[in-house]
Design a protein around this motif. Structure first.
Motif, PDB file in Angstrom:
ATOM      1  N   PHE A 217       0.802  -1.079  -0.003  1.00 46.85           N
ATOM      2  CA  PHE A 217       0.078   0.011  -0.007  1.00 46.85           C
ATOM      3  C   PHE A 217       0.895   1.139  -0.072  1.00 46.85           C
ATOM      4  N   VAL A 218       2.275   1.138   0.187  1.00 48.55           N
ATOM      5  CA  VAL A 218       3.019   2.377   0.145  1.00 48.55           C
ATOM      6  C   VAL A 218       3.289   2.696  -1.199  1.00 48.55           C
ATOM      7  N   ARG A 219       3.091   4.059  -1.453  1.00 50.29           N
ATOM      8  CA  ARG A 219       3.301   4.666  -2.594  1.00 50.29           C
ATOM      9  C   ARG A 219       3.651   6.206  -2.268  1.00 50.29           C
ATOM     10  N   GLU A 220       4.462   6.613  -3.331  1.00 49.11           N
ATOM     11  CA  GLU A 220       4.913   8.161  -3.050  1.00 49.11           C
ATOM     12  C   GLU A 220       3.520   8.787  -3.817  1.00 49.11           C
ATOM     13  N   GLU A 221       3.401  10.028  -3.445  1.00 54.15           N
ATOM     14  CA  GLU A 221       2.508  10.887  -4.077  1.00 54.15           C
ATOM     15  C   GLU A 221       2.937  11.992  -4.659  1.00 54.15           C
ATOM     16  N   TYR A 222       2.799  12.364  -6.022  1.00 53.50           N
ATOM     17  CA  TYR A 222       3.593  13.336  -6.563  1.00 53.50           C
ATOM     18  C   TYR A 222       2.562  14.363  -7.003  1.00 53.50           C
ATOM     19  N   THR A 223       2.712  15.550  -6.708  1.00 49.61           N
ATOM     20  CA  THR A 223       1.848  16.541  -6.749  1.00 49.61           C
ATOM     21  C   THR A 223       2.505  17.757  -7.968  1.00 49.61           C
ATOM     22  N   ALA A 224       3.727  17.247  -8.600  1.00 52.34           N
ATOM     23  CA  ALA A 224       4.185  17.971  -9.893  1.00 52.34           C
ATOM     24  C   ALA A 224       4.404  19.266  -9.441  1.00 52.34           C
ATOM     25  N   THR A 225       5.238  19.361  -8.288  1.00 51.98           N
ATOM     26  CA  THR A 225       5.870  20.736  -7.983  1.00 51.98           C
ATOM     27  C   THR A 225       6.980  21.114  -8.668  1.00 51.98           C
ATOM     28  N   THR A 226       7.880  19.747  -8.652  1.00 47.71           N
ATOM     29  CA  THR A 226       9.250  20.169  -9.445  1.00 47.71           C
ATOM     30  C   THR A 226       9.223  19.389 -10.755  1.00 47.71           C
ATOM     31  N   GLY A 227      10.375  19.575 -11.475  1.00 46.85           N
ATOM     32  CA  GLY A 227      10.267  18.878 -12.676  1.00 46.85           C
ATOM     33  C   GLY A 227      10.359  17.044 -12.286  1.00 46.85           C
ATOM     34  N   TYR A 228      11.102  16.942 -11.360  1.00 44.83           N
ATOM     35  CA  TYR A 228      11.062  15.414 -11.110  1.00 44.83           C
ATOM     36  C   TYR A 228       9.673  14.725 -10.838  1.00 44.83           C
ATOM     37  N   GLU A 229       8.852  15.508 -10.125  1.00 46.21           N
ATOM     38  CA  GLU A 229       7.534  15.043  -9.777  1.00 46.21           C
ATOM     39  C   GLU A 229       6.691  14.864 -10.953  1.00 46.21           C
ATOM     40  N   ALA A 230       6.694  16.083 -11.954  1.00 50.58           N
ATOM     41  CA  ALA A 230       6.183  16.125 -13.240  1.00 50.58           C
ATOM     42  C   ALA A 230       6.450  14.997 -13.916  1.00 50.58           C
ATOM     43  N   TRP A 231       7.813  14.842 -13.980  1.00 49.19           N
ATOM     44  CA  TRP A 231       8.134  13.675 -14.845  1.00 49.19           C
ATOM     45  C   TRP A 231       7.766  12.313 -14.579  1.00 49.19           C
ATOM     46  N   MET A 232       7.730  12.043 -13.165  1.00 52.56           N
ATOM     47  CA  MET A 232       7.505  10.781 -12.562  1.00 52.56           C
ATOM     48  C   MET A 232       5.664  10.738 -12.895  1.00 52.56           C
ATOM     49  N   ALA A 233       4.983  11.855 -12.654  1.00 47.03           N
ATOM     50  CA  ALA A 233       3.606  11.938 -12.885  1.00 47.03           C
ATOM     51  C   ALA A 233       3.080  11.541 -14.257  1.00 47.03           C
ATOM     52  N   SER A 234       4.075  11.889 -15.311  1.00 45.20           N
ATOM     53  CA  SER A 234       3.638  11.659 -16.573  1.00 45.20           C
ATOM     54  C   SER A 234       4.382   9.999 -16.800  1.00 45.20           C
ATOM     55  N   ALA A 235       4.529   9.318 -15.986  1.00 45.83           N
ATOM     56  CA  ALA A 235       5.184   7.920 -16.298  1.00 45.83           C
ATOM     57  C   ALA A 235       6.336   7.997 -17.166  1.00 45.83           C
ATOM     58  N   GLY A 236       7.215   9.099 -16.961  1.00 45.59           N
ATOM     59  CA  GLY A 236       8.532   9.059 -17.681  1.00 45.59           C
ATOM     60  C   GLY A 236       8.284   9.206 -19.283  1.00 45.59           C
ATOM     61  N   ALA A 237       7.331  10.046 -19.721  1.00 44.98           N
ATOM     62  CA  ALA A 237       7.124  10.114 -21.105  1.00 44.98           C
ATOM     63  C   ALA A 237       8.132  10.951 -21.757  1.00 44.98           C
ATOM     64  N   ASP A 238       8.834  12.062 -21.250  1.00 45.11           N
ATOM     65  CA  ASP A 238       9.830  12.751 -21.833  1.00 45.11           C
ATOM     66  C   ASP A 238      11.099  12.238 -21.445  1.00 45.11           C
ATOM     67  N   GLN A 239      11.746  11.655 -22.652  1.00 47.12           N
ATOM     68  CA  GLN A 239      13.008  11.363 -22.366  1.00 47.12           C
ATOM     69  C   GLN A 239      14.404  12.143 -22.243  1.00 47.12           C
ATOM     70  N   VAL A 240      13.907  13.251 -22.600  1.00 40.16           N
ATOM     71  CA  VAL A 240      15.186  14.193 -22.503  1.00 40.16           C
ATOM     72  C   VAL A 240      15.163  15.142 -21.209  1.00 40.16           C
ATOM     73  N   ALA A 241      14.184  15.189 -20.387  1.00 36.48           N
ATOM     74  CA  ALA A 241      13.821  16.129 -19.182  1.00 36.48           C
ATOM     75  C   ALA A 241      14.915  15.393 -18.105  1.00 36.48           C
ATOM     76  N   PRO A 242      15.029  14.203 -18.070  1.00 28.41           N
ATOM     77  CA  PRO A 242      16.042  13.575 -16.907  1.00 28.41           C
ATOM     78  C   PRO A 242      17.441  14.262 -16.936  1.00 28.41           C
ATOM     79  N   GLY A 243      17.754  14.235 -18.078  1.00 29.08           N
ATOM     80  CA  GLY A 243      19.088  14.821 -18.669  1.00 29.08           C
ATOM     81  C   GLY A 243      19.334  16.139 -18.048  1.00 29.08           C
ATOM     82  N   ALA A 244      18.427  17.215 -18.424  1.00 31.36           N
ATOM     83  CA  ALA A 244      18.274  18.344 -17.934  1.00 31.36           C
ATOM     84  C   ALA A 244      18.218  18.913 -16.773  1.00 31.36           C
ATOM     85  N   LEU A 245      17.222  18.208 -16.028  1.00 30.36           N
ATOM     86  CA  LEU A 245      17.012  18.291 -14.459  1.00 30.36           C
ATOM     87  C   LEU A 245      18.155  17.895 -13.925  1.00 30.36           C
TER      88      LEU A 245
END
Length: 141
Positions: free
Chosen positions: A35-63
């Motif tokens: 039942f343990v899960r992190e909750e992402y409110t998309a306040t930072t680029g990392y949370e937004a990336w995780m909430a989008s299920a990693g759709a953007d493959q360029v963002a991790p390098g930039a972040l």
């Protein structure tokens, strides 16, 4: 019943209760972890990336290039406390970052998950390590 005997009885009942609670926590750990899960409110680029299920493959390098310590630590935290799906996304995030320090985080995570016999995640961590600079299992000398 003497006062000393009542106190000993109370102490032994308390000890038995604590032992039963400890056994319950150990026995129920695998159920609880489901039942343990992190909750992402998309306040930072990392949370937004995780909430989008990693759709953007360029963002991790930039972040990670912009804030290596913060982003790698954030992903490493997910590798420990996230759900199984979130852990796989965190591996992907670090892998896509192509940052040399990401390999250190992946090696630490691999050691941690190996001690917990999470073989599937360990295989995925090995794959990611093989793709990163200085990513071999032994690390850079």
């Amino acid at each position: 019943m003497s006062e000393v005997r009542r106190q000993l009885l109370l102490l032994s009942l308390t000890l038995m209760g604590a032992a039963l609670m400890a056994l319950g926590m150990v026995a129920g750990r695998s159920w609880f972890v489901g039942f343990v899960r992190e909750e992402y409110t998309a306040t930072t680029g990392y949370e937004a990336w995780m909430a989008s299920a990693g759709a953007d493959q360029v963002a991790p390098g930039a972040l990670v290039a912009a804030q290596p310590k913060t982003m790698i630590l954030r992903a490493e935290t997910t590798l420990v406390v996230g759900s199984p799906e979130q852990r796989l996304l965190a591996v992907r995030f670090l892998e896509l970052s192509r940052h040399p320090r990401a390999a250190d985080a992946l090696r630490r995570a691999r050691s941690w998950h190996s001690s917990r016999q999470e073989d599937g995640l360990c295989r995925r961590l090995d794959e990611a390590l093989a793709r990163l600079p200085d990513g071999e299992l032994g690390g850079a000398e």
